[in-house]
Structure formats: structure tokens, C-alpha cells
Design an enzyme around this catalytic site. Structure first.
Site, mmCIF file in Angstrom:
data_model
loop_
_atom_site.group_PDB
_atom_site.id
_atom_site.type_symbol
_atom_site.label_atom_id
_atom_site.label_comp_id
_atom_site.label_asym_id
_atom_site.label_seq_id
_atom_site.Cartn_x
_atom_site.Cartn_y
_atom_site.Cartn_z
ATOM 1 N N SER A 658 1.021 -1.174 -0.002
ATOM 2 C CA SER A 658 0.009 0.108 -0.050
ATOM 3 C C SER A 658 1.050 1.239 0.043
ATOM 4 O O SER A 658 1.575 1.495 -1.022
ATOM 5 C CB SER A 658 -1.050 -0.022 1.202
ATOM 6 O OG SER A 658 -2.004 0.946 1.080
ATOM 7 N N ASP A 743 -10.185 -3.407 -5.039
ATOM 8 C CA ASP A 743 -9.493 -2.749 -4.031
ATOM 9 C C ASP A 743 -10.034 -1.160 -4.028
ATOM 10 O O ASP A 743 -9.928 -0.322 -5.091
ATOM 11 C CB ASP A 743 -8.060 -2.595 -4.321
ATOM 12 C CG ASP A 743 -7.387 -1.954 -3.201
ATOM 13 O OD1 ASP A 743 -7.722 -1.227 -2.348
ATOM 14 O OD2 ASP A 743 -6.022 -2.129 -3.139
ATOM 15 N N HIS A 779 -8.112 -4.800 -1.367
ATOM 16 C CA HIS A 779 -7.025 -4.404 -0.718
ATOM 17 C C HIS A 779 -6.218 -5.521 0.164
ATOM 18 O O HIS A 779 -4.877 -5.119 0.106
ATOM 19 C CB HIS A 779 -7.152 -3.249 0.156
ATOM 20 C CG HIS A 779 -5.982 -2.390 0.354
ATOM 21 N ND1 HIS A 779 -5.169 -1.645 -0.655
ATOM 22 C CD2 HIS A 779 -5.141 -2.112 1.511
ATOM 23 C CE1 HIS A 779 -4.149 -1.042 0.121
ATOM 24 N NE2 HIS A 779 -4.100 -1.437 1.062
#
Length: 810
Positions: A658, A743, A779
Site C-alpha cells: 500500500s 481494491d 486491498h
């Protein structure tokens, strides 16, 4: 007519027989394996191909070939080399096998992006599809994923072995530590062979004391009640994740929320625990998965999201009435603020918290009066964050502002929240992360020099409000580890004398401990089992300090197998980094990491600026117009590991997810020579384009983290490090990038664009450049615990392949 029908039937039978004969012919299955390429080879080669196809450890050499007409010469070279290397390890043929495979090449469609008079040309802007339905985009993502599978085909047996190895360390049938609420002990457990949790409870037995004790245990004479079996519900879904899970105050109803896509939009359910019946006439869709019960056991407050996935409204629902009649009790109009709901531990008040990246405020409601008006505790003030809880007639406030960057605890009368008095003062060298409040004690969770501790303060009897003088200095709970992760566990009833702590380190599995704050007695309630002969004594943990270019000391936590480490620079190492949102990348334990450690690969964490490990100022020194400190810190940590002989550049691998993926992308562009391989998980690598586009989820709130590129100074600064914008002709290391199609936090197109740009810029195409997009997740990758192991096995296999360790044994 009958004769014609008979002739047709006979013809069909002949055709079917012909097809069956073809499929039974030995060349049919071989040609299918070769994707139609059998015609390129003659008799002796075909005999070799049959031998290779029947070999369990060489069959992969023939898989994933392109159709005839593409790289035919490379195919012949591979088969010729295989003929001369039949007694050699198949790995010697890997360069030739990879030469047969064709990497997907995204079409260049120049798209002009203009800001502040500056023109950027984005050749891969077309890869963004908000609906996730464009056939061309989906085909490209699928082709990338298939190419990754093909390039790692020589590791498929290893991937299976790693998955089994990681799973073999898990005690599949396991039970969590119960938490006492009222007359019940609540806990969850997992079942042999099952992916998800089972949520349960048992009543307290007749021998239970009036108050919780560190010696409490489940009473097996009390029947177990299964509140929710996630496995049963997950069977109908490829993805399944439970968000909130809240039992009503009278213990009769269960509210829970489920995401079955991976997009973090949850469907709210309410279940009668006596009958098992769903009580909502229609489950509430698209919630944030966050809700709280009022004390009437009939009113539920829940949060919904806007079109950009921002939690922004709080609704009041009465069980038994249609959701269409629900009342909106709070609407956060500021697009930079997210909303959540909760309750104080003493169960007297419900809370609505609204927060941006740097500002927050709280509204409060008596839990016994759900239709009353919510009132703000303190007025909203820019760059001021606070949270609240209550005890007796006192309001406890944890507050951070410019004058108190590391936070302090204050107390005020509930009737007059503005009359605040300092209880635990601000300290420049100690970061206050939060407090846990019970009837008899206040516990502050703090960091000093990056290391965590819990400090216990005794409160006055009878729920009298404390003062700084009566509170005293506090007593820390000590742990004997050089670096560790420490936090509060589930605390249970408000009048409990117990403090539950959960801690782990790079070599210590998660350990749950109850501390009796009245007697000082401690009890280890659970050490997470790690099967397969795990012995923590084999591993050495250390804490190092690297010098950043500006002289700042940056901490590093690391672990390695003492009996395998050579400390001559030849050891492979994996360096992990994050560095954003004031998130602390703590040195915790993960059993999956043992698959690297036990093969001689060391592991380290760079605690770079932008994270919160060293206090608020540490975070602020790695954001906005100081963001590049995050990247220079990480590079300094990598160089320190090399200079101190832990590893060298051609053995050093890196990983970040991320916002940590942004860190990886930035350092790869800055110093591709310093790293041998990199994993970028769902990486935020197209940050400038995203932060200029308010139609993308998170953009508005994220401007208080990264800056607002609508301002020229931020635009120029972000452009200087945005990974997609800084890809250049260079000898990049081996790279694996992952994404999730659904995501909502980092659009899949960001990593897709980064990989497309790298394909056209890198100078050594022999290095691995792989992109794997999970078409059924978001995610956080797969939802099942064993499915996640399989995903990690792919990443570990990639690292082992890049480091030449495919044959490494534990």
C-alpha cells in the site's frame, strides 16, 4: 425421412468416434500441452517431448508456450538444450524457458494531463476502469496474471510445498482466549480444515467469582452456543469477510456485517440468538461495517458510505422496522472527514467520531436515551485530534495539537467538558498512543525511543475523579525483549481488575497475558501455537540504528537464524518498510516468515519517518514537503545492513504494501542498484495523478497526508517522487507487483500502469518483472486463512527464485 435421420445419426457417430480417436492418440494430449506447437518438431524431438511431458519435475518446461508463429526459434533452442541436459538440474534451462514466454505489452495510448502549465503524458491512463468491466482492461490484467504464473512455473512444486509448510505450522483446530462480559465468556475458535472463524460463548459456571480473575477459564460443563459460523456462510461466496460483530447489551441479539466482494462495503444483519432468525426485514446494504447498540437492546446506530467509499452518515435503526424508516442522526458534509461509531467502556455513552488525517471531534449520546440529541464534546479545531471515554461523572480526553504533538490525557466534569485539567502531561520524548480505562485503573500505552510500554495508574475509589496529584507516576508493565509489539487485548467488563495485554516479537509468537492490577499477579492465557518444531532459541533479534543523510538516527529491527547466518555479507535479507499515516510498523511475529528465516534469509524492518514509531514529530518529518525523508531513511537502512555485513546489494530484497508500496517504488527509481528483488503489494504508485482527481476514493482526505497538488509547491514535490512519473531507463531488480481488482483504497490501475511503464524502460529484460492481479479480492487479498497462505507462498517462491535459493532446504 427415417433413412435421412439414420444417415445423420451414423455421420454424427462417425464424427464423434473420430474426435474420440484423436483425443486418445498420444500426440493429442502432448500437442494440447504444447499449445499447438507439436508440429514444429520431428521424430526424435517428439520422443524427448513425451519424456519431458511425463516428468514431474520437467513438465513445466513445455507449459505456457505461445501459439505457433511466436518465438518458434526459442522453442526449438529450449528443446535442443533439454536434449543435451537430461541429466542436469532443470534449473539450468530456465533462461531458455523464459525466452520462450512473451510478456504482455500494454498498448500506449497517450493521454495529456495538464496542471500548473506542466504537461504529463500518461500512456496507460486507459487502464483505469471504475466499473471493472472493460473487456480490454480485464484481458490485460488476466494476461499479466497468466504471465506471472508462467514465469513462476518452475516454482509450482515449491509453492505447494511452501503452502503445506506454512499450513503445517498452524494449529488448525484452535481456540481464542475468552473475554468475560456479564454472565458469559465470549471467544472464537477455528476448525480443522476450515478457513474461517466460529464465534461462540458459554455461560459462567457456578464456580465463577463475582469479579473476573486472571485464573478464569471456560467451564466445560456449560454448553457452547455458536453465535456465528463464518464457514457456513462463506460457502456460497468466493470472498467472505466479517466487519463489525456486536452482541446487544442484554446478550440476546447479534449484529454483524459481511463483505462478499472485497470492496469493503458491508451488508448489515441482525440475528436473534435464541431462535437464529434474521430480524432485519431487509439486510442493510453498503454500510461501513461499523455499528453500535443502544442500551434498550432495540436501537442500532450504523454508518453508511458515500459514492466514493467515505463513511459519512450515521443512521438510527429500530429492530423490527423497515430500514426505509431509519433516521439519519449525523451527516458529515466535509469530504475530508470519515465517520465511525462506538461506546464508552462503562456502557453509559455512545460516540460518533469524525476525523480527517489531522483533525477530529466527538459527539456523545446517553446510551439509555437513543432518541436524544447528540452533542459535541469539544468544538472541532484544525490540527487538533481527540478521543474520549467516561468514568463516573468524569470525562477523560486524550488530546493532540500543535503544542502537545505526542498527546496528553486530560479530565473534566461530564457536565462541563471545556473545564479540562491535565492528568497525564505531554512529554517530548514519549508518545502517548492511547488509554484503557476501567473502574479502578487507567492504563496508558506509550512509546519511548520507538519501544512500547503499558503504564498503570490507580484511580480513586468510588469512581471519584482523579487529579494529576492523586494519580501519581504510574507503574510500567515490563517485558524482556529488545524489540516487540505490545497492545491491549479485549478488556471485558468495566469493573474488571484485569488488564489484558497481547505482545509478540520477531521471534516470540503472539502471547496473551492477563495482569491483575490489584494484586500484580500475571497469567499467560495463551501463546499462539507454532507447530513443525519451532524453537525461538534458534533465532536472534537485534535493534540497529542507521544514519540518514541529514544525520537523523533511524531504527532497524531484525531477526535471523543464528546457526545459518554467516555475517560476511553473503546472507540474503528481506527489508520491509512502510512510513505513512503515523502507522507503526512494529516487529511482530508471523509464522509465514519462518519459511524465509529457515532457509537462511534474514528479515528486517526499517522504521522510517512518516510512521509513528518515534513520536508525532517523526511522522510529521515524513509527510507533506518532507515525504522524501521516508525514502532516504529506507535507503540509509539498506546501506547500513550492507555496510555492517548483514547482506550485500545483490542479496538484498525489499517489500512494502500500500503506502509502503509507494516507498518501494520511490527507492527503486532512486537506487535500483541497491536491491536485488522487490515485492510491491497493492502499491500506491501513481500518487500524483490520484491526488489530482477528487473522483477517486480517499483523494480528498489523503491531501492531509501527502499534500494538495492543486498547489504548485505540492505538485512539483510529489512529481519529484511519484513512482509512475519517475520510471527511467535503468537496470531495475527483480520485481513482483500485486493488486486486487476490487481494491477501494489503491486502484488496481496504479500498479498496472507502473508495471507497464517499467516494461518499456528497464534495461535488463532478463530480470523478472511480474504483475499478479487478484480478480476476486480487494486491498487485503484473499479472505480465507489458507488462501492467504497460498498467496504468500507465491511471494516467497518469487524471492527464493530471484535469490537462487529454489533448492534451499529447511
Amino acid at each position: 425421412m427415417a433413412r435421412g435421420t439414420a444417415l445423420l445419426g451414423a455421420s454424427a457417430a462417425l464424427a464423434a468416434g473420430y474426435l474420440l480417436a484423436r483425443r486418445l492418440h498420444p500426440n493429442y494430449s502432448l500437442n494440447k500441452l504444447l499449445n499447438g506447437n507439436l508440429r514444429l518438431f520431428g521424430g526424435s524431438d517428439r520422443r524427448l517431448l513425451r519424456t519431458l511431458a511425463s516428468s514431474s519435475d520437467r513438465r513445466y518446461l513445455l507449459q505456457h508456450w505461445p501459439r505457433p508463429g511466436t518465438k518458434d526459434a526459442a522453442k526449438r533452442d529450449l528443446v535442443a538444450a533439454a536434449a543435451g541436459a537430461q541429466g542436469d538440474a532443470p534449473g539450468s534451462l530456465e533462461p531458455l524457458r523464459q525466452a520462450v514466454l512473451t510478456a504482455p505489452v500494454a498498448e500506449r495510448r497517450p493521454h495529456r494531463l495538464v496542471a500548473h502549465g506542466d504537461v504529463r503524458v500518461d500512456d496507460y491512463y486507459w487502464l483505469r476502469d471504475d466499473d471493472r468491466s472493460d473487456p480490454r482492461v480485464l484481458a490485460h490484467l488476466q494476461a499479466e496474471t497468466e504471465y506471472t504464473k508462467a514465469m513462476l512455473a518452475d516454482t509450482e512444486a515449491l509453492q505447494e510445498a511452501l503452502t503445506a509448510e506454512m499450513r503445517g505450522r498452524i494449529q488448525e483446530a484452535d481456540e481464542g482466549v475468552p473475554t468475560r462480559y456479564g454472565q458469559y465468556q465470549y471467544y472464537s475458535r477455528t476448525l480443522e480444515g476450515q478457513q474461517y472463524s466460529v464465534h461462540c460463548r458459554r455461560r459462567l459456571g457456578p464456580g465463577a467469582g463475582a469479579r473476573p480473575s486472571e485464573t478464569d477459564a471456560l467451564d466445560p460443563s456449560q454448553p457452547e452456543e455458536v453465535l456465528l459460523d463464518e464457514n457456513a456462510e462463506a460457502r456460497a461466496h468466493a470472498f467472505y469477510m466479517v466487519g463489525g460483530f456486536e452482541v446487544s447489551p442484554n446478550h440476546e441479539l447479534l449484529a454483524y456485517a459481511v463483505d462478499t466482494v472485497g470492496g469493503e462495503k458491508f451488508t448489515l444483519h441482525v440475528k436473534d440468538l435464541k431462535t437464529g432468525r434474521e430480524l432485519l426485514t431487509e439486510p442493510v446494504q453498503d454500510t461501513a461495517g461499523n455499528f453500535v447498540w443502544a442500551n434498550d437492546n432495540a436501537t442500532l446506530f450504523y454508518v453508511t458510505k458515500d459514492a466514493l467509499d467515505r463513511p459519512y452518515k450515521v443512521w438510527r435503526h429500530r429492530v423490527g422496522t423497515p430500514a426505509a424508516l431509519d433516521a439519519c442522526v449525523f451527516h458529515e458534509a466535509d469530504e475530508a472527514f470519515y465517520v465511525g461509531v462506538g461506546r464508552t467502556r462503562d456502557d453509559r455513552h455512545l460516540l460518533i467520531s469524525a476525523g480527517s488525517a489531522v483533525t477530529s471531534d466527538v459527539r456523545m449520546l446517553p446510551a439509555d436515551d437513543p432518541t436524544a440529541d447528540w452533542r459535541a464534546v469539544l468544538p472541532r479545531a484544525h490540527e487538533t485530534e481527540y478521543s474520549v471515554t467516561t468514568r463516573g461523572g468524569a470525562l477523560f480526553v486524550t488530546l493532540r495539537d500543535a503544542a502537545r504533538p505526542n498527546s496528553e490525557v486530560l479530565v473534566a466534569p461530564l457536565a462541563d467538558p471545556a473545564a479540562l485539567a491535565v492528568l497525564v502531561p505531554h512529554r517530548d520524548d514519549v508518545k502517548l498512543e492511547g488509554i484503557s480505562l476501567s473502574a479502578g485503573h487507567l492504563v496508558s500505552f506509550e512509546r519511548r525511543e520507538g519501544l512500547q510500554q503499558a503504564v498503570v495508574y490507580r484511580l480513586p475509589e468510588g469512581l471519584a475523579p482523579p487529579t494529576a496529584e492523586t494519580l501519581g507516576a504510574g507503574e510500567p508493565v515490563t517485558l524482556d525483549e529488545p524489540a516487540y509489539e505490545l497492545g491491549p487485548g479485549s478488556q471485558g467488563d468495566f469493573d474488571s481488575p484485569l488488564l489484558r495485554l497481547v505482545y509478540s516479537s520477531l521471534k516470540t509468537p503472539a502471547t496473551t497475558m492477563d495482569v491483575n492490577l490489584e494484586t500484580g499477579a500475571r497469567a499467560i492465557k495463551k501463546v499462539q501455537p507454532v507447530l513443525g518444531g519451532f524453537d525461538p532459541a534458534r533465532y536472534t533479534t537485534e535493534r540497529l540504528w542507521a544514519a540518514a543523510p541529514d544525520g537523523v538516527r533511524v531504527p532497524i529491527s531484525l531477526v535471523y537464524r543464528a546457526d545459518l547466518a554467516r555475517r560476511d555479507g553473503s546472507d540474503p535479507f528481506l527489508l520491509d518498510g512502510y512510513g505513512a499515516y503515523e502507522v507503526c510498523n512494529d516487529p511482530d511475529f508471523r509464522s509465514t516468515r519462518l519459511s524465509l528465516l529457515d532457509r537462511g534469509v534474514g528479515f528486517a524492518i526499517a522504521h522510517v519517518r512518516g510512521g509513528g514509531e518515534m513520536g508525532r514529530r517523526w511522522y510529521e518529518a515524513g509527510k507533506y514537503l518532507a515525504k522524501r525523508n521516508t525514502f532516504s531513511d529506507f535507503i540509509a537502512c539498506a546501506e547500513h545492513l550492507v555496510s555492517e555485513g548483514y547482506t550485500r546489494a545483490d542479496r538484498l530484497c525489499i517489500e512494502g504494501r500500500s503506502a509502503g508500496g509507494l516507498t518501494m517504488g520511490a527507492v527503486l527509481n532512486a537506487r535500483p542498484d541497491l536491491f536485488h528483488a522487490a515485492i510491491l503489494g497493492v502499491p500506491f504508485v501513481d500518487c500524483l495523478t490520484t491526488m489530482l482527481d477528487a473522483s477517486i476514493p480517499l483523494t480528498v482526505i489523503e491531501r492531509e497526508e501527502w499534500g494538495d497538488p492543486r498547489e504548485p509547491a505540492y505538485y512539483d514535490y510529489m512529481k519529484s517522487y511519484s513512482p509512475v512519473d519517475n520510471v527511467a531507463a535503468a537496470d531495475y531488480p527483480h520485481i513482483l507487483v500485486t493488486a486486487g481488482l476490487h481494491d477501494p483504497r489503491v486502484g488496481y490501475w496504479e500498479p498496472a500502469k507502473f508495471v507497464a511503464a517499467l516494461r518499456g524502460a528497464r534495461t535488463d529484460p532478463r530480470k523478472l518483472l511480474l504483475f499478479k492481479c487478484d480478480m476476486g479480492a480487494g486491498h487485503f487479498s484473499q479472505s480465507g486463512r489458507f488462501d492467504r497462505l497460498r498467496e504468500r507462498a507465491v511471494e516467497v517462491a518469487f524471492l527464493l527464485k530471484a535469490c537462487g535459493l529454489l533448492d534451499a532446504r529447511i
